[in-house]
Scaffold this active site. Structure first.
Site, PDB file in Angstrom:
ATOM      1  N   GLU A 142       0.862  -1.172   0.000  1.00  0.00           N
ATOM      2  CA  GLU A 142       0.000   0.000   0.000  1.00  0.00           C
ATOM      3  C   GLU A 142       0.897   1.219   0.000  1.00  0.00           C
ATOM      4  OE1 GLU A 142      -0.844  -0.095   4.764  1.00  0.00           O
ATOM      5  OE2 GLU A 142      -2.029  -1.333   3.431  1.00  0.00           O
ATOM      6  N   TYR A 154       6.757   1.565  -8.669  1.00  0.00           N
ATOM      7  CA  TYR A 154       6.043   0.290  -8.617  1.00  0.00           C
ATOM      8  C   TYR A 154       5.490  -0.098  -9.985  1.00  0.00           C
ATOM      9  CZ  TYR A 154       6.259   1.165  -3.572  1.00  0.00           C
ATOM     10  OH  TYR A 154       6.685   1.429  -2.296  1.00  0.00           O
TER      11      TYR A 154
END
Length: 185
Positions: A142, A154
């Site tokens: 997260e 990411y």
């Protein structure tokens, strides 16, 4: 989408930066990095507690130049290095939990002065490589919705947005973006 590990290991990073498993002597340096990166946090990672968990995986980056000064033997396995080094030389860390066939990233911090130098990339690539050695099928995390640099990193690794937690962070005004990376078997 499955990740391509050939892409992950092809990024050019300073040849002096290495990754190894965090050891107990690194906890002060890692806590200092966390405090400088997030001065308003109400609580910080209890690294001593994390070391006692069988399912915890913590990696740190350091500069090999320091290693050369202390004349210790280095044993390399791709990016992962099992050796001792000066804890003051730690520039970032990543922490995760191994749960069934998944790796959940719970901590990922690069010292502010080392950001945008490939340290985060090296840590994430090393953890993904490590996940593969455990035959993990999924890496989850997260991230703050406002952290565009992290989200972009990411995505470069193939993580995909899979959800959102409304008002998740301590100030209750910022959402958490949930991201997953499926690993090839």
């Amino acid at each position: 989408m499955m990740t391509n590990l050939n892409y992950i290991t092809s990024k050019s990073v300073s040849p002096h930066n290495r990754v190894r498993h965090m050891n107990i002597s690194d906890q002060g340096a890692c806590l200092n990095i966390q405090r400088r990166a997030f001065p308003k946090l109400k609580s910080y990672t209890d690294f001593a507690k994390e070391f006692r968990k069988d399912h915890s995986i913590y990696l740190v980056t350091y500069s090999e130049q320091c290693q050369a000064q202390v004349h210790q033997k280095i044993k390399l396995s791709n990016y992962l290095c099992e050796c001792s080094t000066n804890a003051a030389n730690v520039s970032g860390f990543i922490g995760s939990w191994r749960v069934a066939d998944q790796i959940q990233i719970i901590d990922f911090v690069v010292a502010p002065e080392f950001r945008r130098s490939g340290i985060g990339w090296l840590l994430l690539a090393s953890l993904i490589e490590h996940a593969g050695s455990f035959r993990s099928k999924l890496v989850t995390l997260e991230v703050r919705a406002s952290n565009d640099a992290a989200i972009n990193l990411y995505k470069k690794f193939g993580f995909e947005i899979c959800g959102r937690r409304k008002s998740y962070y301590s100030n209750k005004t910022e959402d958490a973006i949930l991201m997953n990376l499926e690993l090839e078997s």
